[in-house]
Motif scaffolding. Structure first.
Motif, PDB file in Angstrom:
ATOM      1  N   UNK A   1      36.931  23.821  77.995  1.00 24.15           N
ATOM      2  CA  UNK A   1      36.652  23.135  79.158  1.00 24.15           C
ATOM      3  C   UNK A   1      36.199  24.104  80.399  1.00 24.15           C
ATOM      4  N   UNK A   2      36.927  25.189  80.363  1.00 29.22           N
ATOM      5  CA  UNK A   2      36.365  26.114  81.347  1.00 29.22           C
ATOM      6  C   UNK A   2      34.721  26.536  81.239  1.00 29.22           C
ATOM      7  N   UNK A   3      34.377  26.461  79.907  1.00 28.75           N
ATOM      8  CA  UNK A   3      33.110  26.924  79.653  1.00 28.75           C
ATOM      9  C   UNK A   3      32.085  25.864  79.956  1.00 28.75           C
ATOM     10  N   UNK A   4      32.501  24.622  79.651  1.00 33.17           N
ATOM     11  CA  UNK A   4      31.740  23.390  80.195  1.00 33.17           C
ATOM     12  C   UNK A   4      31.546  23.166  81.610  1.00 33.17           C
ATOM     13  N   UNK A   5      32.681  23.672  82.355  1.00 31.16           N
ATOM     14  CA  UNK A   5      32.730  23.469  83.797  1.00 31.16           C
ATOM     15  C   UNK A   5      31.771  24.597  84.091  1.00 31.16           C
TER      16      UNK A   5
ATOM     17  N   UNK B   1      26.633  25.506  74.739  1.00 27.25           N
ATOM     18  CA  UNK B   1      27.870  26.028  75.101  1.00 27.25           C
ATOM     19  C   UNK B   1      29.053  26.140  73.740  1.00 27.25           C
ATOM     20  N   UNK B   2      28.480  25.343  72.741  1.00 24.83           N
ATOM     21  CA  UNK B   2      29.083  25.553  71.496  1.00 24.83           C
ATOM     22  C   UNK B   2      28.839  27.003  70.775  1.00 24.83           C
TER      23      UNK B   2
ATOM     24  N   UNK C   1      30.670  32.275  69.803  1.00 19.43           N
ATOM     25  CA  UNK C   1      30.384  33.640  69.635  1.00 19.43           C
ATOM     26  C   UNK C   1      31.719  34.459  70.280  1.00 19.43           C
ATOM     27  N   UNK C   2      32.485  33.911  71.290  1.00 17.66           N
ATOM     28  CA  UNK C   2      33.523  34.286  72.137  1.00 17.66           C
ATOM     29  C   UNK C   2      34.976  34.200  71.346  1.00 17.66           C
TER      30      UNK C   2
END
Length: 292
Positions: free
Chosen positions: A288-292, A107-108, A113-114
């Motif tokens: 948070x959205x990426x983790x979810x 995720x990191x 990258x984004x």
């Protein structure tokens, strides 16, 4: 009182040295000394005890540091809010060791990258230490394990700290790991030693282990607790026959526990991303959205 002065004060408080604070901030040492003296003069108090070049906070300094953390966190939140919806600035992330090793690298990498404009600062520690840092505005968010079993939606974040809210991320299966060369345990009576290797007080997995001992009718006060700071050290103690340990299954798989070690399922432990209630930045929302 200016934000720059507060940033200098915080750096000196954390480094306990003007020299190291200057290096950390990219400032000349004389500038740090001058701005710190100006802040103390404007407040009319001494913020530091100066002893053999080591700077330690006075009682007034500790109070000031608590307010400084909150003021600088609020300033960063405001800065990101007025700069629009594009994540930028800083994200101070806390994580348990297990989550940092097994859950965060992917995720990191995607987040960087984004959103390369966001500087992510990572700190590891026990659940309670991380929760305290979030409450005190020293971290923006943290990945922690809640000590309550049962359904993940029933966990009360107030058990970790007032004013915290959490979003469920994942569940770890906790396993009891015992030394090789012994029959695999079925109950606490089968354990070959009465020592528990674990992270220090404040670790949820340690707390779960002690709760399990109580539930099994074994008084935790009769056990020797070995406070360690890495999973490698914990596993080394177990493999040497010195102690037993409670580890998340993800770490057991990553560390490739040697054959012959005893493994017994203990209980699940739910993990959450916690933040201060109401705290919101574009960087935190996207992460948070990426983790979810």
């Amino acid at each position: 009182m200016e934000l720059a002065e507060l940033e200098i004060f915080r750096a000196v408080a954390l480094e306990q040295s003007v020299t190291r604070a200057a290096q950390r901030l990219g400032r000349v040492q004389s500038n740090v000394t001058t701005r710190l003296r100006q802040l103390e003069e404007s407040l009319g108090v001494s913020l530091f005890c100066r002893d053999n070049k080591r700077m330690t906070l006075t009682a007034e300094g500790q109070t000031m540091l608590d307010y400084t953390e909150r003021l600088l966190a609020l300033a960063e939140e405001a800065r990101q809010a007025v700069q629009g919806g594009t994540p930028r600035g800083r994200l101070r992330l806390g994580s348990m060791e297990a989550a940092a090793a097994s859950r965060l690298p992917g995720p990191l990498a995607r987040f960087h990258a984004e959103w390369p404009q966001v500087s992510v600062e990572i700190q590891t520690g026990t659940t309670q230490a991380l929760a305290d840092a979030v409450v005190q505005s020293r971290l923006d968010c943290a990945i922690v394990a809640h000590p309550t079993g049962g359904r993940q939606q029933d966990a009360d974040m107030r058990e970790l700290g007032e004013g915290l809210e959490g979003h469920y991320l994942f569940t770890e299966n906790l396993m009891l790991v015992t030394p090789p060369g012994h029959p695999k345990p079925k109950t606490v009576a089968d354990l070959p030693v009465r020592s528990l290797a674990a992270f220090p007080q404040g670790c949820t997995y340690r707390r779960c282990a002690l709760q399990w001992l109580e539930e099994q009718g074994s008084d935790p006060a009769t056990w020797t607790l070995l406070d360690l700071t890495s999973y490698d050290a914990i596993l080394a103690c177990v493999m040497a026959g010195t102690a037993v340990a409670v580890l998340p299954q993800s770490m057991i798989e990553m560390r490739r526990v040697p054959a012959g070690a005893g493994l017994m399922p203990l209980r699940p432990a739910h993990s959450y991303l916690i933040r201060r209630a109401g705290f919101d930045t574009a960087a935190l929302r996207e992460f948070a959205a990426l983790l979810a």
